[in-house]
Design a protein around this motif. Structure first.
Motif, PDB file in Angstrom:
ATOM      1  N   ASP A 247     -35.487  20.566 -33.614  1.00  0.00           N
ATOM      2  CA  ASP A 247     -35.666  21.548 -32.546  1.00  0.00           C
ATOM      3  C   ASP A 247     -34.986  21.006 -31.288  1.00  0.00           C
ATOM      4  O   ASP A 247     -35.583  20.283 -30.498  1.00  0.00           O
ATOM      5  CB  ASP A 247     -37.149  21.802 -32.301  1.00  0.00           C
ATOM      6  CG  ASP A 247     -37.396  23.001 -31.394  1.00  0.00           C
ATOM      7  OD1 ASP A 247     -36.430  23.709 -31.049  1.00  0.00           O
ATOM      8  OD2 ASP A 247     -38.557  23.217 -31.024  1.00  0.00           O
TER       9      ASP A 247
ATOM     10  N   ASP B 211     -32.335  21.612 -27.763  1.00  0.00           N
ATOM     11  CA  ASP B 211     -32.404  22.458 -26.574  1.00  0.00           C
ATOM     12  C   ASP B 211     -32.038  23.917 -26.851  1.00  0.00           C
ATOM     13  O   ASP B 211     -32.610  24.820 -26.270  1.00  0.00           O
ATOM     14  CB  ASP B 211     -31.484  21.913 -25.474  1.00  0.00           C
ATOM     15  CG  ASP B 211     -31.984  20.598 -24.916  1.00  0.00           C
ATOM     16  OD1 ASP B 211     -33.208  20.328 -25.012  1.00  0.00           O
ATOM     17  OD2 ASP B 211     -31.160  19.837 -24.388  1.00  0.00           O
ATOM     18  N   ASP B 212     -31.080  24.141 -27.749  1.00  0.00           N
ATOM     19  CA  ASP B 212     -30.611  25.507 -28.004  1.00  0.00           C
ATOM     20  C   ASP B 212     -31.066  26.048 -29.358  1.00  0.00           C
ATOM     21  O   ASP B 212     -30.400  26.857 -29.968  1.00  0.00           O
ATOM     22  CB  ASP B 212     -29.095  25.575 -27.865  1.00  0.00           C
ATOM     23  CG  ASP B 212     -28.383  24.595 -28.776  1.00  0.00           C
ATOM     24  OD1 ASP B 212     -29.045  23.728 -29.370  1.00  0.00           O
ATOM     25  OD2 ASP B 212     -27.145  24.699 -28.898  1.00  0.00           O
ATOM     26  N   GLY B 213     -32.210  25.593 -29.854  1.00  0.00           N
ATOM     27  CA  GLY B 213     -32.751  26.090 -31.124  1.00  0.00           C
ATOM     28  C   GLY B 213     -32.714  25.022 -32.202  1.00  0.00           C
ATOM     29  O   GLY B 213     -32.390  23.866 -31.957  1.00  0.00           O
ATOM     30  N   TRP B 214     -33.053  25.435 -33.403  1.00  0.00           N
ATOM     31  CA  TRP B 214     -33.103  24.502 -34.534  1.00  0.00           C
ATOM     32  C   TRP B 214     -31.694  24.155 -34.972  1.00  0.00           C
ATOM     33  O   TRP B 214     -30.900  25.032 -35.280  1.00  0.00           O
ATOM     34  CB  TRP B 214     -33.890  25.119 -35.682  1.00  0.00           C
ATOM     35  CG  TRP B 214     -35.347  25.244 -35.357  1.00  0.00           C
ATOM     36  CD1 TRP B 214     -35.979  26.334 -34.843  1.00  0.00           C
ATOM     37  CD2 TRP B 214     -36.343  24.242 -35.491  1.00  0.00           C
ATOM     38  NE1 TRP B 214     -37.310  26.058 -34.657  1.00  0.00           N
ATOM     39  CE2 TRP B 214     -37.567  24.781 -35.053  1.00  0.00           C
ATOM     40  CE3 TRP B 214     -36.322  22.928 -35.952  1.00  0.00           C
ATOM     41  CZ2 TRP B 214     -38.750  24.060 -35.056  1.00  0.00           C
ATOM     42  CZ3 TRP B 214     -37.502  22.210 -35.962  1.00  0.00           C
ATOM     43  CH2 TRP B 214     -38.709  22.773 -35.518  1.00  0.00           C
ATOM     44  N   GLU B 215     -31.392  22.857 -34.986  1.00  0.00           N
ATOM     45  CA  GLU B 215     -30.064  22.356 -35.317  1.00  0.00           C
ATOM     46  C   GLU B 215     -30.115  21.576 -36.633  1.00  0.00           C
ATOM     47  O   GLU B 215     -30.880  20.628 -36.757  1.00  0.00           O
ATOM     48  CB  GLU B 215     -29.600  21.445 -34.178  1.00  0.00           C
ATOM     49  CG  GLU B 215     -28.249  20.840 -34.380  1.00  0.00           C
ATOM     50  CD  GLU B 215     -27.870  19.937 -33.215  1.00  0.00           C
ATOM     51  OE1 GLU B 215     -27.364  18.823 -33.479  1.00  0.00           O
ATOM     52  OE2 GLU B 215     -28.090  20.336 -32.048  1.00  0.00           O
TER      53      GLU B 215
END
Length: 139
Positions: A91, A93-97
């Motif tokens: 999780d 900064d910009d979503g699940w990576e």
């Protein structure tokens, strides 16, 4: 199982059995507070297991390697999905990576090995459909 290429005596290991999570790391400074905990965060829609928090991860110093291994539930894969389309997702900064991951079909685990701390502190095993059309992927 130790991180490949590292002497097992230099690897710190942490396990959260009820979530099927294991983290091994080689770092110059591992704080006493470091560990694993079940996360209170909402998992992504295509999670294949429970999210796990890496506690005090930001306090790690001089990281050489981090190995994250998570158990996943193959019955939660979408119909027609390949059992190898699973990744450790963070999780960020910009979503699940999704992280580059290896799947062990026999053990139903997915593992990611990094040379730095992950870009977030919550991890989950998820269906990796980055080649697909879905915009709701955990990974």
């Amino acid at each position: 199982m130790a991180i490949p290429g590292y002497d097992s005596s230099s690897v710190a290991e942490y396990t959260l059995e009820q979530a099927g999570a294991r983290v091994e790391l080689v770092a110059g400074v591992v704080p006493d507070a470091f560990g694993l905990a079940k996360s209170g965060r909402e998992p992504p829609v295509d999670a294949l297991g429970d999210p796990v928090d890496l506690v005090a991860c930001e306090e790690l110093k001089a990281i050489e390697a981090v190995r994250i291994a998570l158990v996943y539930d193959p019955s939660r894969l979408p119909p027609g999905a390949s059992p190898t389309d699973v990744a450790v997702a963070v999780d960020a900064d910009d979503g699940w990576e999704p992280l580059e991951s290896t799947v062990d079909l026999g053990e139903t685990t997915v593992t990611a090995v990094l040379n730095d701390r992950p870009p977030g502190t919550t991890v989950v095993a998820g269906y990796d459909d980055t080649d697909g059309e879905s915009g709701n992927s955990a990974t």
